[in-house]
Design a protein around this motif. Structure first.
Motif, PDB file in Angstrom:
ATOM      1  N   LEU A  89       0.825  -1.202   0.000  1.00  0.00           N
ATOM      2  CA  LEU A  89       0.000   0.000   0.000  1.00  0.00           C
ATOM      3  C   LEU A  89       0.864   1.259   0.000  1.00  0.00           C
ATOM      4  O   LEU A  89       0.440   2.320  -0.484  1.00  0.00           O
ATOM      5  CB  LEU A  89      -0.930  -0.011   1.215  1.00  0.00           C
ATOM      6  CG  LEU A  89      -1.998   1.082   1.298  1.00  0.00           C
ATOM      7  CD1 LEU A  89      -2.923   1.046   0.091  1.00  0.00           C
ATOM      8  CD2 LEU A  89      -2.795   0.935   2.589  1.00  0.00           C
ATOM      9  N   VAL A  93       0.461   5.165  -1.936  1.00  0.00           N
ATOM     10  CA  VAL A  93       0.488   6.280  -0.986  1.00  0.00           C
ATOM     11  C   VAL A  93       1.643   7.217  -1.327  1.00  0.00           C
ATOM     12  O   VAL A  93       1.485   8.449  -1.359  1.00  0.00           O
ATOM     13  CB  VAL A  93       0.600   5.766   0.464  1.00  0.00           C
ATOM     14  CG1 VAL A  93       0.918   6.911   1.425  1.00  0.00           C
ATOM     15  CG2 VAL A  93      -0.687   5.076   0.882  1.00  0.00           C
ATOM     16  N   LEU A 105      -0.058  12.283   6.416  1.00  0.00           N
ATOM     17  CA  LEU A 105      -0.931  11.119   6.285  1.00  0.00           C
ATOM     18  C   LEU A 105      -1.944  11.118   7.414  1.00  0.00           C
ATOM     19  O   LEU A 105      -1.687  11.659   8.498  1.00  0.00           O
ATOM     20  CB  LEU A 105      -0.127   9.823   6.307  1.00  0.00           C
ATOM     21  CG  LEU A 105       0.882   9.644   5.175  1.00  0.00           C
ATOM     22  CD1 LEU A 105       2.292   9.849   5.720  1.00  0.00           C
ATOM     23  CD2 LEU A 105       0.767   8.278   4.530  1.00  0.00           C
ATOM     24  N   GLU A 107      -5.035   8.324   9.109  1.00  0.00           N
ATOM     25  CA  GLU A 107      -5.734   7.042   9.063  1.00  0.00           C
ATOM     26  C   GLU A 107      -6.938   7.106   9.982  1.00  0.00           C
ATOM     27  O   GLU A 107      -6.871   7.613  11.104  1.00  0.00           O
ATOM     28  CB  GLU A 107      -4.813   5.892   9.470  1.00  0.00           C
ATOM     29  CG  GLU A 107      -5.474   4.530   9.325  1.00  0.00           C
ATOM     30  CD  GLU A 107      -4.562   3.382   9.723  1.00  0.00           C
ATOM     31  OE1 GLU A 107      -5.044   2.227   9.723  1.00  0.00           O
ATOM     32  OE2 GLU A 107      -3.371   3.623  10.031  1.00  0.00           O
ATOM     33  N   LEU A 176      -6.477   7.473   4.777  1.00  0.00           N
ATOM     34  CA  LEU A 176      -6.685   6.042   4.591  1.00  0.00           C
ATOM     35  C   LEU A 176      -7.752   5.523   5.539  1.00  0.00           C
ATOM     36  O   LEU A 176      -7.811   5.917   6.706  1.00  0.00           O
ATOM     37  CB  LEU A 176      -5.384   5.275   4.868  1.00  0.00           C
ATOM     38  CG  LEU A 176      -4.144   5.664   4.060  1.00  0.00           C
ATOM     39  CD1 LEU A 176      -2.900   5.136   4.751  1.00  0.00           C
ATOM     40  CD2 LEU A 176      -4.244   5.118   2.653  1.00  0.00           C
ATOM     41  N   ASN A 178      -9.082   1.587   6.295  1.00  0.00           N
ATOM     42  CA  ASN A 178      -9.148   0.147   6.041  1.00  0.00           C
ATOM     43  C   ASN A 178     -10.223  -0.465   6.922  1.00  0.00           C
ATOM     44  O   ASN A 178     -10.121  -0.436   8.150  1.00  0.00           O
ATOM     45  CB  ASN A 178      -7.799  -0.524   6.320  1.00  0.00           C
ATOM     46  CG  ASN A 178      -7.828  -2.013   6.016  1.00  0.00           C
ATOM     47  OD1 ASN A 178      -8.076  -2.414   4.892  1.00  0.00           O
ATOM     48  ND2 ASN A 178      -7.589  -2.845   7.031  1.00  0.00           N
ATOM     49  N   LEU A 268      -8.164   7.065   0.321  1.00  0.00           N
ATOM     50  CA  LEU A 268      -8.318   5.678  -0.121  1.00  0.00           C
ATOM     51  C   LEU A 268      -9.079   4.890   0.936  1.00  0.00           C
ATOM     52  O   LEU A 268      -8.779   4.980   2.137  1.00  0.00           O
ATOM     53  CB  LEU A 268      -6.959   5.006  -0.341  1.00  0.00           C
ATOM     54  CG  LEU A 268      -6.108   5.455  -1.522  1.00  0.00           C
ATOM     55  CD1 LEU A 268      -5.262   6.664  -1.124  1.00  0.00           C
ATOM     56  CD2 LEU A 268      -5.200   4.312  -1.975  1.00  0.00           C
ATOM     57  N   VAL A 382     -11.138  -1.513  -3.405  1.00  0.00           N
ATOM     58  CA  VAL A 382     -10.440  -0.275  -3.077  1.00  0.00           C
ATOM     59  C   VAL A 382     -11.050   0.837  -3.916  1.00  0.00           C
ATOM     60  O   VAL A 382     -11.199   0.697  -5.137  1.00  0.00           O
ATOM     61  CB  VAL A 382      -8.929  -0.371  -3.374  1.00  0.00           C
ATOM     62  CG1 VAL A 382      -8.220   0.914  -2.917  1.00  0.00           C
ATOM     63  CG2 VAL A 382      -8.320  -1.590  -2.695  1.00  0.00           C
ATOM     64  N   ALA A 384     -10.839   5.225  -4.387  1.00  0.00           N
ATOM     65  CA  ALA A 384     -10.005   6.378  -4.023  1.00  0.00           C
ATOM     66  C   ALA A 384     -10.522   7.640  -4.693  1.00  0.00           C
ATOM     67  O   ALA A 384     -11.024   7.606  -5.821  1.00  0.00           O
ATOM     68  CB  ALA A 384      -8.550   6.138  -4.413  1.00  0.00           C
TER      69      ALA A 384
END
Length: 405
Positions: A89, A93, A105, A107, A176, A178, A268, A382, A384
């Motif tokens: 990943l 990125v 970044l 998350e 991000l 997940n 993403l 995925v 984005a």
């Protein structure tokens, strides 16, 4: 009727302290149901059992992520399966950071912190500079685990990590998520005899049960989006079969907020689900709502509320619409397998010596689970969005399915 007193025979019994916490949460929910006139929409119930302070599944102290039921966990995610997930990943990125000229970044819901740690280390190895890694996390227990994991795996690089209680008004960099969208509360709708009902939660003999109400009944109204969705389902599959399904206003709203917040960079999301044409399918008559407890999946959302995860598959067309409505560009949409292969996961696996079975086989087996159509490779997708990035990320270069949304 599903009741909170029901304990499927195949599921382990929680210990006394966990049952007491669940009973305290049930008492709060019963009080809220009574105050609301005897009925709560399911999305409100799902929000309470997942995120109620101190007692909800994600806001409480129970262990969630892990490989085995015996460690007290309920499910495993891709970063837990293999460090190659984060390492791979890191390629898109890094491309997004460089293409947007950003150095930050973020998350959402970082689990145990393994994805954050892996990305930080991989970006450093790639020579990609970044200034900060922010984690938006509601759970104090998970924050502590994340800090411990990141410090252990990323060493001095962990000093760039910080935790946020809420999303900032503006962010420039790569964001991000997940397995975040599937944990957003969903509304439930049931069509019986050709008539749609909203499925909510009521009480019967002090137990929590499903109760369906028709729009207009006792003041129940539907949003314009949900009314349009139900009409579209009727037109697509007809009205001659009973049908249960979900709508995803919370996940769409979260996507809209993230894409509005994004100044330059990319967002993403990796999660399991389908585009609309597959999601609302005539054969998917029971919906996608699922519960996870000690690595076992079942369909009873009233099994010890607060102690189990409740999820629904993501309807990615609505997610795409929400992002594009903000003016963000849709970067791409594809399967997890295609995304990871485009980003180089098989090359990373190829760096290991296949004759060293002790090291190679566990890594190869984990990668197989990430890529296999029978495991995570096809079910997980995925998607984005971006601003200020010219062209598409290489990870969407082959096998992009944006046309299916």
């Amino acid at each position: 009727m599903n009741r909170n007193t029901h304990e499927p025979d195949s599921l382990p019994v929680p210990d006394a302290d966990a049952r007491a916490a669940s009973m305290a949460l049930v008492a709060l929910i019963r009080d809220e149901i009574a105050a609301a006139g005897g009925w709560l929409p399911f999305d409100r119930y799902m929000e309470r059992v997942l995120y109620c302070p101190q007692l909800g599944y994600y806001s409480g102290g129970a262990r969630k992520f892990g490989r085995l039921a015996k460690d007290g966990s309920d499910f495993v995610t891709a970063p837990e399966l293999s460090p190659l997930f984060a390492r791979t990943l890191a390629q898109p990125v890094a491309q997004a950071l460089e293409a947007s000229g950003t150095r930050h970044l973020m998350e959402f819901g970082a689990g145990t912190g393994r994805l954050a740690a892996g990305l930080i280390v991989a970006l450093e190895a790639l020579g990609v500079g970044f200034d900060s890694y922010s984690i938006v996390e509601l759970s104090g227990e998970l924050r502590a685990r994340q800090r411990e994991t990141i410090e252990a795996l990323a060493g001095p690089l962990s000093s760039r990590v910080r935790w946020l209680d809420a999303l900032p008004e503006r962010f420039e960099g790569v964001a991000l998520g997940n397995e975040v969208l599937d944990a957003m509360p969903v509304k439930l709708f049931a069509r019986m005899g050709g008539i749609w009902h909203e499925r909510g939660v009521a009480t019967r003999d002090d137990a929590l049960v499903f109760e369906d109400r028709r729009p207009g009944e006792r003041g129940l109204t539907l949003s314009d989006d949900d009314s349009a969705l139900l009409s579209a389902i009727d037109a697509e599959i007809g009205v001659d079969i009973d049908y249960v399904t979900e709508s995803h206003a919370a996940a769409a709203g979260f996507t809209r907020t993230v894409c509005t917040m994004l100044g330059r960079g990319a967002a993403l999301f990796v999660d399991y689900g389908f585009p609309r044409s597959e999601y609302y399918h005539p054969q998917r008559t029971g919906g996608t709502l699922m519960c996870h407890y000690r690595h076992r999946a079942h369909g009873d959302p009233f099994f010890h509320p607060g102690l189990q995860d409740i999820t629904a598959h993501v309807e990615f067309t609505r997610i795409a619409e929400a992002g594009v409505e903000t003016g963000a560009d849709l970067q791409g949409f594809t399967s997890q397998a295609r995304f990871l292969m485009n980003a180089g996961i098989t090359d990373a696996l190829g760096e290991l010596d296949p004759t060293d079975a002790v090291r190679f086989l566990p890594v190869a087996n984990a990668v197989q689970k990430l890529l296999s159509e029978a495991e995570m490779g096809e079910l997980f997708k995925v998607i984005a969005f971006s601003r200020g990035i010219d062209g598409a990320l290489d990870a969407f270069g082959r096998g992009d399915r944006s046309h299916t949304l």
